[in-house]
Design a protein around this motif. Structure first.
Motif, PDB file in Angstrom:
ATOM      1  N   PHE A   1     -19.672 -57.997  44.692  1.00  0.00           N
ATOM      2  CA  PHE A   1     -18.208 -58.065  44.639  1.00  0.00           C
ATOM      3  C   PHE A   1     -17.741 -57.931  43.194  1.00  0.00           C
ATOM      4  O   PHE A   1     -18.482 -58.273  42.276  1.00  0.00           O
ATOM      5  CB  PHE A   1     -17.732 -59.401  45.225  1.00  0.00           C
ATOM      6  CG  PHE A   1     -18.282 -59.692  46.591  1.00  0.00           C
ATOM      7  CD1 PHE A   1     -18.040 -58.831  47.657  1.00  0.00           C
ATOM      8  CD2 PHE A   1     -19.066 -60.815  46.812  1.00  0.00           C
ATOM      9  CE1 PHE A   1     -18.561 -59.092  48.917  1.00  0.00           C
ATOM     10  CE2 PHE A   1     -19.593 -61.086  48.066  1.00  0.00           C
ATOM     11  CZ  PHE A   1     -19.332 -60.218  49.113  1.00  0.00           C
ATOM     12  N   PRO A   2     -16.505 -57.476  42.958  1.00  0.00           N
ATOM     13  CA  PRO A   2     -15.517 -57.095  43.964  1.00  0.00           C
ATOM     14  C   PRO A   2     -15.834 -55.759  44.642  1.00  0.00           C
ATOM     15  O   PRO A   2     -16.582 -54.949  44.093  1.00  0.00           O
ATOM     16  CB  PRO A   2     -14.206 -56.996  43.163  1.00  0.00           C
ATOM     17  CG  PRO A   2     -14.658 -56.614  41.784  1.00  0.00           C
ATOM     18  CD  PRO A   2     -15.970 -57.328  41.587  1.00  0.00           C
ATOM     19  N   THR A   3     -15.254 -55.569  45.823  1.00  0.00           N
ATOM     20  CA  THR A   3     -15.393 -54.326  46.563  1.00  0.00           C
ATOM     21  C   THR A   3     -14.360 -53.334  46.036  1.00  0.00           C
ATOM     22  O   THR A   3     -13.162 -53.625  46.065  1.00  0.00           O
ATOM     23  CB  THR A   3     -15.170 -54.564  48.063  1.00  0.00           C
ATOM     24  OG1 THR A   3     -16.174 -55.466  48.537  1.00  0.00           O
ATOM     25  CG2 THR A   3     -15.246 -53.259  48.842  1.00  0.00           C
TER      26      THR A   3
ATOM     27  N   PRO B   1     -17.089 -53.209  52.217  1.00  0.00           N
ATOM     28  CA  PRO B   1     -17.974 -54.156  51.529  1.00  0.00           C
ATOM     29  C   PRO B   1     -19.441 -53.749  51.651  1.00  0.00           C
ATOM     30  O   PRO B   1     -19.844 -53.060  52.592  1.00  0.00           O
ATOM     31  CB  PRO B   1     -17.700 -55.473  52.263  1.00  0.00           C
ATOM     32  CG  PRO B   1     -16.337 -55.316  52.861  1.00  0.00           C
ATOM     33  CD  PRO B   1     -16.236 -53.869  53.228  1.00  0.00           C
TER      34      PRO B   1
ATOM     35  N   ALA C   1     -18.690 -60.607  54.537  1.00  0.00           N
ATOM     36  CA  ALA C   1     -18.035 -60.474  53.236  1.00  0.00           C
ATOM     37  C   ALA C   1     -16.993 -61.565  53.021  1.00  0.00           C
ATOM     38  O   ALA C   1     -16.706 -61.939  51.880  1.00  0.00           O
ATOM     39  CB  ALA C   1     -17.390 -59.096  53.110  1.00  0.00           C
TER      40      ALA C   1
ATOM     41  N   GLY D   1     -17.736 -63.683  50.026  1.00  0.00           N
ATOM     42  CA  GLY D   1     -16.672 -63.459  49.047  1.00  0.00           C
ATOM     43  C   GLY D   1     -16.047 -64.766  48.587  1.00  0.00           C
ATOM     44  O   GLY D   1     -15.686 -64.925  47.416  1.00  0.00           O
TER      45      GLY D   1
ATOM     46  N   TRP E   1     -18.410 -66.239  46.078  1.00  0.00           N
ATOM     47  CA  TRP E   1     -18.258 -65.515  44.810  1.00  0.00           C
ATOM     48  C   TRP E   1     -16.986 -65.952  44.070  1.00  0.00           C
ATOM     49  O   TRP E   1     -17.023 -66.274  42.874  1.00  0.00           O
ATOM     50  CB  TRP E   1     -18.227 -64.015  45.097  1.00  0.00           C
ATOM     51  CG  TRP E   1     -17.717 -63.173  43.982  1.00  0.00           C
ATOM     52  CD1 TRP E   1     -18.370 -62.838  42.833  1.00  0.00           C
ATOM     53  CD2 TRP E   1     -16.439 -62.535  43.910  1.00  0.00           C
ATOM     54  NE1 TRP E   1     -17.571 -62.041  42.041  1.00  0.00           N
ATOM     55  CE2 TRP E   1     -16.375 -61.839  42.683  1.00  0.00           C
ATOM     56  CE3 TRP E   1     -15.335 -62.479  44.761  1.00  0.00           C
ATOM     57  CZ2 TRP E   1     -15.259 -61.101  42.288  1.00  0.00           C
ATOM     58  CZ3 TRP E   1     -14.218 -61.748  44.376  1.00  0.00           C
ATOM     59  CH2 TRP E   1     -14.193 -61.077  43.152  1.00  0.00           C
TER      60      TRP E   1
ATOM     61  N   ALA F   1     -10.936 -63.691  47.935  1.00  0.00           N
ATOM     62  CA  ALA F   1     -12.037 -63.137  48.724  1.00  0.00           C
ATOM     63  C   ALA F   1     -11.541 -62.020  49.631  1.00  0.00           C
ATOM     64  O   ALA F   1     -12.180 -60.960  49.744  1.00  0.00           O
ATOM     65  CB  ALA F   1     -12.697 -64.248  49.537  1.00  0.00           C
TER      66      ALA F   1
ATOM     67  N   GLU G   1     -10.362 -58.971  47.218  1.00  0.00           N
ATOM     68  CA  GLU G   1     -11.328 -58.305  46.343  1.00  0.00           C
ATOM     69  C   GLU G   1     -12.726 -58.161  46.931  1.00  0.00           C
ATOM     70  O   GLU G   1     -13.459 -57.252  46.552  1.00  0.00           O
ATOM     71  CB  GLU G   1     -11.405 -59.048  45.010  1.00  0.00           C
ATOM     72  CG  GLU G   1     -10.070 -59.061  44.264  1.00  0.00           C
ATOM     73  CD  GLU G   1     -10.159 -59.713  42.898  1.00  0.00           C
ATOM     74  OE1 GLU G   1     -11.219 -59.587  42.245  1.00  0.00           O
ATOM     75  OE2 GLU G   1      -9.187 -60.361  42.482  1.00  0.00           O
ATOM     76  N   ALA G   2     -13.114 -59.057  47.838  1.00  0.00           N
ATOM     77  CA  ALA G   2     -14.440 -58.927  48.449  1.00  0.00           C
ATOM     78  C   ALA G   2     -14.392 -58.079  49.707  1.00  0.00           C
ATOM     79  O   ALA G   2     -15.295 -57.283  49.971  1.00  0.00           O
ATOM     80  CB  ALA G   2     -15.017 -60.304  48.772  1.00  0.00           C
TER      81      ALA G   2
END
Length: 399
Positions: A86-88, A94, A101, A105, A108, A176, A179-180
């Motif tokens: 991450f980030p995706t 993902p 994710a 996420g 993360w 999450a 961005e994830a």
């Protein structure tokens, strides 16, 4: 069997040991205020009794292993891998299964937030087994994703001893998802899931994250909230949602506003002169929807739930005509419910499918349900899934 019991049972089968605890978070219904959250606006959701549960325990290594009742395979990632997963990048999927994710996420985003704020605990460096079960319908606009994030965040926050509060965990869930997973959503869903309360809606200022409980009083008024799940699946990470968000940002920039939150209804005449037709209609929905949220809060406090029907209908019309996120099944649900005597109805959630809600006299639930089912059959649509919901408590530890 509750989601919490199911998650704990699966944890034992999957790991051969007892979970250290079980945490759960609810889905949500948005009473009114759609797409206003990422425009720094106002929303009025409430948490529902349908929940996602996470049974979890620390491991002796640095592996996070997530398992669920909604996927046949477990997904593993080491703590050290999270920064590479991450980030995706926007527009991509993902690097792990999308359902996984969300909790990975959250791990993360939580680690990043805590590392930025100070020294983490020793537990922060240990991996976990986390097992999920849920009875929140997926793809119905009831925020199954925020429920998954909230359950994961509760487990991680306690087991890693990070000591974050509900609003901080809501922000982590949003990060999450943004961005994830790559879904450009606002923070409403996570706030509602974390902070909901029995018999209350949650009035949220999405700029400041100030949140105040507003008694819904539906049961006291002899009303229930009926959810009509059209079974038309949607996905926030697809283009329609992003297009609407981009249009809102263009409109705010053209009007010299930081966000559409700062544009008043009285500014719409000027907006009509400055913007192309599509962008103007997107802007008009957000501006008028913000005002409808404020009007609904005031009306609930002064006159009760029976007085908000016209505001719900106006919101649906705005989403159908100006924001163009409704679908024929949602329109049919709203029209059939109203024809059968509902007090008010509107689509709820991000749109392009999902669910509608109707505020209905408790004694008329069967009549409205039958009318909606008949209307769907006559239109050749898949039969909807219809059930009632009530305001419920937000995220918490169950065991």
């Amino acid at each position: 069997m509750t989601a919490s019991t199911e998650a704990a049972d699966l944890f034992r089968r999957a790991t051969g040991r007892e979970p250290a605890g079980v945490w759960s978070a609810p889905g949500r219904v948005n009473l009114i205020g759609e797409h206003t959250d990422y425009n720094d606006g106002f929303v009025l959701p409430f948490a529902i009794s349908q929940r996602t549960a996470a049974a979890a325990a620390l491991r002796d290594d640095r592996v996070i292993r997530v398992t669920s009742t909604f996927s046949d395979e477990a997904v593993e990632a080491s703590i050290d891998e999270l920064e590479s997963l991450f980030p995706t990048p926007e527009g991509t999927t993902p690097a792990v299964a999308e359902w996984a994710a969300y909790p990975l996420g959250v791990a993360w985003a939580l680690r990043q937030a805590v590392a930025a704020d100070g020294a983490p605990s020793e537990a922060f460096e240990r991996g976990l087994d986390i097992v999920f079960a849920s009875d929140v319908p997926v793809g119905a606009g009831l925020s199954s994703s925020a429920a998954l994030e909230g359950a994961a965040a509760g487990a991680l926050n306690d087991l890693w001893s990070t000591g974050l509060d509900a609003k901080q965990l809501a922000r982590i869930g949003r990060r999450a998802e943004n961005e994830a997973v790559g879904a450009p959503t606002g923070v409403m869903d996570q706030m509602a899931s974390m902070l909901g309360a029995d018999d209350n809606a949650l009035f949220i200022d999405c700029r400041t994250l100030d949140a105040n409980l507003v008694p819904l009083g539906a049961a006291e008024a002899g009303l229930e909230v009926l959810v009509i799940d059209t079974l038309v699946k949607h996905a926030h990470s697809t283009g329609g949602y992003r297009d609407r968000r981009d249009a809102c940002e263009r409109g705010a920039a053209a009007l010299g506003a930081e966000a559409l939150r700062d544009v008043a209804v009285d500014d719409l005449a000027r907006a009509a002169e400055l913007l192309d037709d599509v962008t103007f209609r997107r802007v008009r929905h957000i501006v008028t929807e913000n005002q409808r949220v404020l009007d609904t809060v005031r009306t609930l406090r002064e006159h009760g739930a029976r007085a908000i029907g016209e505001l719900l209908l106006s919101s649906h019309a705005s989403m159908r005509d100006d924001f163009e996120i409704s679908v024929p099944e949602l329109d049919t649900a709203v029209e059939a419910a109203m024809a059968a005597g509902a007090v008010g109805a509107r689509m709820t959630g991000g749109g392009f499918g999902g669910a509608a809600i109707a505020l209905v006299d408790a004694a008329a639930i069967a009549r409205v349900t039958t009318a909606v089912e008949r209307a769907f059959a006559e239109a050749g649509f898949t039969a909807p899934r219809i059930f009632t919901v009530a305001p419920a408590a937000g995220a918490h530890r169950d065991a």
